[in-house]
Design an enzyme around this catalytic site. Structure first.
Site, PDB file in Angstrom:
ATOM      1  CD  GLN A 111      -3.229  -0.492   2.089  1.00 12.84           C
ATOM      2  OE1 GLN A 111      -2.839  -0.170   3.204  1.00 12.84           O
ATOM      3  NE2 GLN A 111      -4.455  -0.873   1.849  1.00 12.84           N
TER       4      GLN A 111
ATOM      5  CG  ASP B 293      -1.653   1.785  -4.728  1.00 14.68           C
ATOM      6  OD1 ASP B 293      -1.524   2.205  -5.892  1.00 14.68           O
ATOM      7  OD2 ASP B 293      -2.697   1.289  -4.288  1.00 14.68           O
TER       8      ASP B 293
ATOM      9  CB  SER C 151      -3.732   4.540  -3.970  1.00  6.98           C
ATOM     10  OG  SER C 151      -4.464   3.386  -4.258  1.00  6.98           O
TER      11      SER C 151
ATOM     12  CE1 TYR D 292      -8.487  -1.393 -10.140  1.00  7.70           C
ATOM     13  CE2 TYR D 292      -7.787  -3.625  -9.633  1.00  7.70           C
ATOM     14  CZ  TYR D 292      -7.529  -2.272  -9.692  1.00  7.70           C
ATOM     15  OH  TYR D 292      -6.314  -1.799  -9.295  1.00  7.70           O
TER      16      TYR D 292
HETATM   17  P1  NAD Z   1     -10.525   2.665 -11.048  1.00 11.48           P
HETATM   18  O1  NAD Z   1      -9.678   3.868 -11.204  1.00 11.48           O
HETATM   19  O2  NAD Z   1     -10.208   1.431 -11.833  1.00 11.48           O
HETATM   20  O3  NAD Z   1     -12.062   3.045 -11.390  1.00 11.48           O
HETATM   21  C1  NAD Z   1     -12.708   4.126 -10.768  1.00 11.48           C
HETATM   22  C2  NAD Z   1     -14.126   3.731 -10.389  1.00 11.48           C
HETATM   23  O4  NAD Z   1     -14.966   3.695 -11.552  1.00 11.48           O
HETATM   24  C3  NAD Z   1     -14.262   2.360  -9.734  1.00 11.48           C
HETATM   25  O5  NAD Z   1     -14.797   2.507  -8.449  1.00 11.48           O
HETATM   26  C4  NAD Z   1     -15.191   1.613 -10.676  1.00 11.48           C
HETATM   27  O6  NAD Z   1     -16.043   0.695  -9.985  1.00 11.48           O
HETATM   28  C5  NAD Z   1     -15.970   2.747 -11.298  1.00 11.48           C
HETATM   29  N1  NAD Z   1     -16.737   2.414 -12.525  1.00 11.48           N
HETATM   30  C6  NAD Z   1     -16.381   1.615 -13.556  1.00 11.48           C
HETATM   31  N2  NAD Z   1     -17.370   1.551 -14.476  1.00 11.48           N
HETATM   32  C7  NAD Z   1     -18.381   2.337 -14.020  1.00 11.48           C
HETATM   33  C8  NAD Z   1     -19.671   2.672 -14.522  1.00 11.48           C
HETATM   34  N3  NAD Z   1     -20.137   2.173 -15.676  1.00 11.48           N
HETATM   35  N4  NAD Z   1     -20.447   3.503 -13.782  1.00 11.48           N
HETATM   36  C9  NAD Z   1     -20.006   3.996 -12.601  1.00 11.48           C
HETATM   37  N5  NAD Z   1     -18.791   3.715 -12.084  1.00 11.48           N
HETATM   38  C10 NAD Z   1     -17.984   2.891 -12.775  1.00 11.48           C
HETATM   39  O7  NAD Z   1     -10.632   2.294  -9.508  1.00 11.48           O
HETATM   40  P2  NAD Z   1      -9.549   2.506  -8.347  1.00 11.48           P
HETATM   41  O8  NAD Z   1      -9.660   3.873  -7.825  1.00 11.48           O
HETATM   42  O9  NAD Z   1      -8.231   2.042  -8.823  1.00 11.48           O
HETATM   43  O10 NAD Z   1     -10.117   1.525  -7.237  1.00 11.48           O
HETATM   44  C11 NAD Z   1     -10.537   0.204  -7.570  1.00 11.48           C
HETATM   45  C12 NAD Z   1     -10.683  -0.634  -6.315  1.00 11.48           C
HETATM   46  O11 NAD Z   1      -9.407  -0.950  -5.781  1.00 11.48           O
HETATM   47  C13 NAD Z   1     -11.446  -0.006  -5.189  1.00 11.48           C
HETATM   48  O12 NAD Z   1     -12.193  -1.008  -4.568  1.00 11.48           O
HETATM   49  C14 NAD Z   1     -10.376   0.452  -4.276  1.00 11.48           C
HETATM   50  O13 NAD Z   1     -10.848   0.629  -2.947  1.00 11.48           O
HETATM   51  C15 NAD Z   1      -9.431  -0.692  -4.398  1.00 11.48           C
HETATM   52  N6  NAD Z   1      -8.084  -0.348  -3.930  1.00 11.48           N
HETATM   53  C16 NAD Z   1      -7.450  -1.197  -3.075  1.00 11.48           C
HETATM   54  C17 NAD Z   1      -6.193  -0.898  -2.608  1.00 11.48           C
HETATM   55  C18 NAD Z   1      -5.443  -1.798  -1.670  1.00 11.48           C
HETATM   56  O14 NAD Z   1      -4.321  -1.588  -1.412  1.00 11.48           O
HETATM   57  N7  NAD Z   1      -6.039  -2.824  -1.158  1.00 11.48           N
HETATM   58  C19 NAD Z   1      -5.557   0.241  -3.033  1.00 11.48           C
HETATM   59  C20 NAD Z   1      -6.224   1.074  -3.920  1.00 11.48           C
HETATM   60  C21 NAD Z   1      -7.489   0.763  -4.363  1.00 11.48           C
END
Ligand code: NAD
Length: 380
Positions: free
Chosen positions: A127, A130, A133, A230
């Site tokens: 994390q 990352d 993020s 995702y």
């Molecule tokens: P991303 O940048 O890939 O996408 C942004 C958002 O767009 C997502 O929430 C996705 O569900 C949404 N989306 C896609 N199609 C859509 C639609 N048709 N209508 C509305 N929304 C739509 O996402 P991200 O910011 O990289 O995060 C993805 C996931 O990863 C989240 O659950 C986040 O909490 C998780 N995450 C985990 C960690 C970790 O270390 N464990 C770190 C960062 C993110």
């Protein structure tokens, strides 16, 4: 161990890969740090601050890179820079590898070991490394600041002697890292915030930030999250229902922030021309997905488009770079956290464990070849 921090050649990239705080940490690991003159200038860091932290300043990229074991960048080195690097040098950056197979081959041919920070697994241990993020969080914040500055009215409700000003209505589409920060920022600025996403897990997150969740919550929605956390690409039927719901809602919004992405696919089109036309003159859309094809029809990369009806569509590129100082500082810490795992503390030299899962996930090239499984040359 010699670490080189090179200037970014791309004029669209004001961030820098090390800040004085991380230079001090590299020195404490036993490294010599060389910073190319002016590398931090667009992030507000003068050469003198790097020197005060213990770095040496080199006047050219050639001087900085000469004999460097580790080369730090925000973006991938350009082809013409590769001859400056020592064979066997480790280069770490946001490499943007998808669709850039020729550049990967160039790095392999130059004999460097390239690592792509955006391929870091999103697991607890990583994390702190990352970059997706750390940078998306800032982009989400900045999108609201940009939206507010393009909006010709105030964000919070104000009760003044001259009368009451209503709060702005902000709608956030896509509630990943950027979207969550956009919600939090818009709430802090006093807006009335709603948000939507296709992943059910986001409903509780949206509500915990004091915003209202708006979505078509059918059976498909309940299955819309991959095991990796995702979004899946939704069916045409779902997209139609989603568009109907959004259509009525968006016409009442003052600022719309879109952040929706699907890994490996173009960004979903969520806001049609008709929806844009339904918005009030003076309202603003900020499309953070513009670099991946855009969520808003009519968004143009790098431009603020004003429609005939006076609706603005903001399509800034490299939004984290619009906060270059903060973005550099977080990126530099992400890099340091990874590099610390590549160094042997006793010998104070690079000692990369090539079978470590973080190394395997991020290493693109090594010993003259592209080694990453996702970027193997196609054999037809
Ligand atoms: P991303 O940048 O890939 O996408 C942004 C958002 O767009 C997502 O929430 C996705 O569900 C949404 N989306 C896609 N199609 C859509 C639609 N048709 N209508 C509305 N929304 C739509 O996402 P991200 O910011 O990289 O995060 C993805 C996931 O990863 C989240 O659950 C986040 O909490 C998780 N995450 C985990 C960690 C970790 O270390 N464990 C770190 C960062 C993110």
């Amino acid at each position: 161990m010699r670490i080189a921090v090179l200037s970014e050649r791309d004029s669209a990239e004001p961030r820098v890969a090390a800040v004085p705080e991380t230079v001090k940490k590299y020195k404490a690991l036993g490294a010599d740090v060389v910073v190319q003159a002016g590398a931090g200038s667009r992030a507000g860091i003068p050469d003198g601050e790097y020197e005060a932290a213990g770095a040496t300043i080199a006047q050219s990229a050639e001087d900085a890179a000469r004999d460097a074991d580790l080369v730090l960048r925000v973006r991938r080195p350009a082809d013409e820079e590769l001859p400056l690097l020592k064979r066997g040098a480790v280069v770490i950056a946001i490499m943007d590898p998808y669709g850039n197979e020729a550049a990967l081959k160039g790095m392999a041919d130059a004999g460097v070991s390239a690592f792509s920070m955006e391929l870091m697994p999103r697991i607890t241990r990583a994390q702190v490394m990352d970059v997706l993020s750390s940078q998306a969080n800032l982009a989400g914040y900045r999108a609201v600041v940009d939206g507010a500055s393009e909006y010709g009215r105030a964000m919070p409700m104000m009760m003044t002697a001259a009368g009451t000003v209503p709060a702005a209505r902000v709608f956030v589409m896509g509630v990943g890292v950027a979207g969550l920060q956009a919600i939090a920022t818009a709430r802090r600025m006093g807006a009335v915030v709603t948000a939507t996403d296709v992943r059910p897990a986001t409903k509780e997150q949206v509500e915990s930030l004091g915003a209202k969740f708006v979505a078509v919550e059918d059976e498909e929605f309940k299955q819309a999250e991959t095991s990796g956390g995702y979004a899946k690409e939704m069916s045409a039927d779902y997209q139609k229902k989603q568009a109907e719901l959004v259509k009525g809602h968006i016409a009442k919004q003052d600022i719309v922030i879109t952040t929706a992405l699907i890994p490996g696919r173009p960004a979903p089109k969520l806001v049609s021309e008709e929806m844009v036309a339904s918005m009030k003159p003076g309202s603003v859309l900020v499309d953070l997905a513009v670099e991946r094809g855009g969520n808003v029809v009519g968004a143009k990369p790098g431009e603020v488009v004003v429609t005939d009806k006076g609706v603005k569509i903001v399509g800034h590129l490299n939004v984290p770079g619009r906060l270059a100082a903060t973005a550099s500082s977080l990126y530099a810490r992400n890099l340091y956290a990874f590099i610390e795992t590549l160094v042997d503390k006793e010998s104070k030299a690079l000692a990369i464990k090539w079978d470590d899962e973080l190394v395997k996930a991020t290493n693109l090239t090594r010993d003259g070849s592209v080694v990453h499984a996702s970027f193997q040359p196609k054999t037809e």
